[in-house]
Design an enzyme around this catalytic site. Structure first.
Site, PDB file in Angstrom:
ATOM      1  CG  HIS A 121      82.141 -86.446   0.967  1.00 46.96           C
ATOM      2  ND1 HIS A 121      82.523 -85.938   2.196  1.00 46.96           N
ATOM      3  CD2 HIS A 121      81.161 -87.340   1.210  1.00 46.96           C
ATOM      4  CE1 HIS A 121      81.797 -86.511   3.139  1.00 46.96           C
ATOM      5  NE2 HIS A 121      80.951 -87.368   2.566  1.00 46.96           N
ATOM      6  CG  ASN A 139      82.018 -92.081   1.227  1.00 44.38           C
ATOM      7  OD1 ASN A 139      83.095 -92.648   0.981  1.00 44.38           O
ATOM      8  ND2 ASN A 139      81.939 -90.797   1.520  1.00 44.38           N
ATOM      9  CB  SER A 196      73.381 -89.415  10.924  1.00 45.56           C
ATOM     10  OG  SER A 196      74.561 -88.776  11.395  1.00 45.56           O
ATOM     11  CD  GLU A 225      76.827 -86.920   2.081  1.00 45.51           C
ATOM     12  OE1 GLU A 225      76.522 -88.090   2.265  1.00 45.51           O
ATOM     13  OE2 GLU A 225      77.991 -86.490   2.208  1.00 45.51           O
ATOM     14  CD  GLU A 266      84.032 -86.876   5.403  1.00 50.49           C
ATOM     15  OE1 GLU A 266      84.521 -87.770   4.686  1.00 50.49           O
ATOM     16  OE2 GLU A 266      83.127 -87.090   6.234  1.00 50.49           O
ATOM     17  N   GLY A 275      78.191 -88.063  10.118  1.00 46.82           N
ATOM     18  CA  GLY A 275      78.950 -88.760  11.152  1.00 46.82           C
ATOM     19  C   GLY A 275      78.652 -88.278  12.568  1.00 46.82           C
ATOM     20  CE  LYS A 333      82.056 -90.404   5.106  1.00 47.91           C
ATOM     21  NZ  LYS A 333      81.544 -89.387   6.021  1.00 47.91           N
TER      22      LYS A 333
HETATM   23  O1  LIG Z   1      79.214 -89.912   2.338  1.00 48.80           O
HETATM   24  C1  LIG Z   1      78.585 -90.162   3.353  1.00 48.80           C
HETATM   25  C2  LIG Z   1      78.309 -89.145   4.325  1.00 48.80           C
HETATM   26  O2  LIG Z   1      79.421 -88.366   4.610  1.00 48.80           O
HETATM   27  C3  LIG Z   1      77.514 -89.561   5.505  1.00 48.80           C
HETATM   28  O3  LIG Z   1      78.297 -90.201   6.479  1.00 48.80           O
HETATM   29  P1  LIG Z   1      77.553 -90.870   7.740  1.00 48.80           P
HETATM   30  O4  LIG Z   1      76.498 -91.767   7.156  1.00 48.80           O
HETATM   31  O5  LIG Z   1      78.617 -91.613   8.454  1.00 48.80           O
HETATM   32  O6  LIG Z   1      76.935 -89.741   8.502  1.00 48.80           O
END
Ligand SMILES: O=C[C@H](O)COP(=O)(O)O
Length: 250
Positions: free
Chosen positions: A94, A9, A212, A166, A96, A172, A11
């Site tokens: 998601h 992803n 993460s 998640e 977010e 993150g 983002k």
């Molecule tokens: O969609 C992915 C997640 O929000 C995980 O993000 P991350 O791997 O940067 O922690």
């Protein structure tokens, strides 16, 4: 037997030029079989990436969509538009988007059903906040989110759904869930799906862990019985790291 699936992803990262560079770098790497691979890119990069990823094993994904085919919805993108450019997966709900863009269980459900109706495979995100976890509400939160997202989905359609567990506190932050904890929660999600769709259908659904995940820890998640892959943010941004994740998921 569930085929593992690793989805990146991106983002709100990467211009078209960056995305093309990623695809070129992936093409230089050895192909990895046995793991489904997806990159969920920003809308603006999807068309270019569809072309640039030709000849690779990587399928194209979007990070969101509207549930209507068309209409007066300024700034939105419809499932038809995604299909037209070769998108196969779409992330729905998601955290977010739930947190910053008022995504609700109801809109997640509408989008999940719309994706399936248009032949897109939804990657439906569920997960608890730190506060909810500390209050002992993880099972309740992910159970409610899962049931709501899948309400009205048929058993046949369920085969095209991917769930991504998640925990919000792990996204993150570098604080990943232990693989045992993630496995336990994913087992709960699977049992909730079984209540509505039956054991056999639930046993076939792929459920990813996200939060993460990195090349160094993906194998520990994949070693768990219930975890079928990962939804990865930060560590999916370079071709090198993405390929290592895919290799680690094998
Ligand atoms: O969609 C992915 C997640 O929000 C995980 O993000 P991350 O791997 O940067 O922690």
């Amino acid at each position: 037997m569930r085929t593992p699936i690793v989805a990146g992803n991106w983002k709100m990262f990467k211009t078209i030029a960056d995305a093309k560079q990623f695809a070129d770098a992936v093409k230089e790497q050895k192909k990895v079989a046995g793991v489904e691979q997806v990159i969920c890119a920003p809308f603006t990069a999807l068309s270019a990436l569809a072309e640039a990823l030709q000849g690779t094993e990587i399928a194209l994904g979007a990070q969101n969509m509207h549930f209507e085919e068309q209409g007066a919805f300024t700034g939105e993108i419809s499932p038809l538009m995604l299909k037209e450019i070769g998108v196969r997966y779409v992330i729905i709900g998601h955290s977010e988007r739930r947190q910053y863009f008022n995504e609700t269980d109801e809109s997640v459900n509408k989008k999940t059903k719309a994706a399936l109706q248009h032949g897109l495979k939804p990657i439906v995100c569920v997960g608890e906040s730190l506060e909810e976890r500390e209050a002992g509400k993880t099972a309740e939160v992910v159970g409610t989110q899962t049931k709501a997202a899948l309400s009205g989905v048929s058993v046949e359609q369920l085969a095209d759904v991917v769930i991504a567990y998640e925990p919000i506190w792990a996204i993150g932050t570098g604080k990943s869930s232990t693989s045992a904890d993630a496995n336990e929660t994913i087992a709960i999600i699977r049992s909730v799906i079984a209540e509505d769709f039956g054991q056999e259908a639930a046993a076939a659904v792929r459920i990813q862990y996200g939060g993460s995940v990195k090349p160094e820890n993906i194998a520990s998640y994949m070693a768990e019985s219930e975890i079928d892959g990962a939804l990865v943010g930060g560590a999916s941004l370079t071709a090198d790291s993405f390929i290592q994740l895919v290799q680690g998921a094998r």
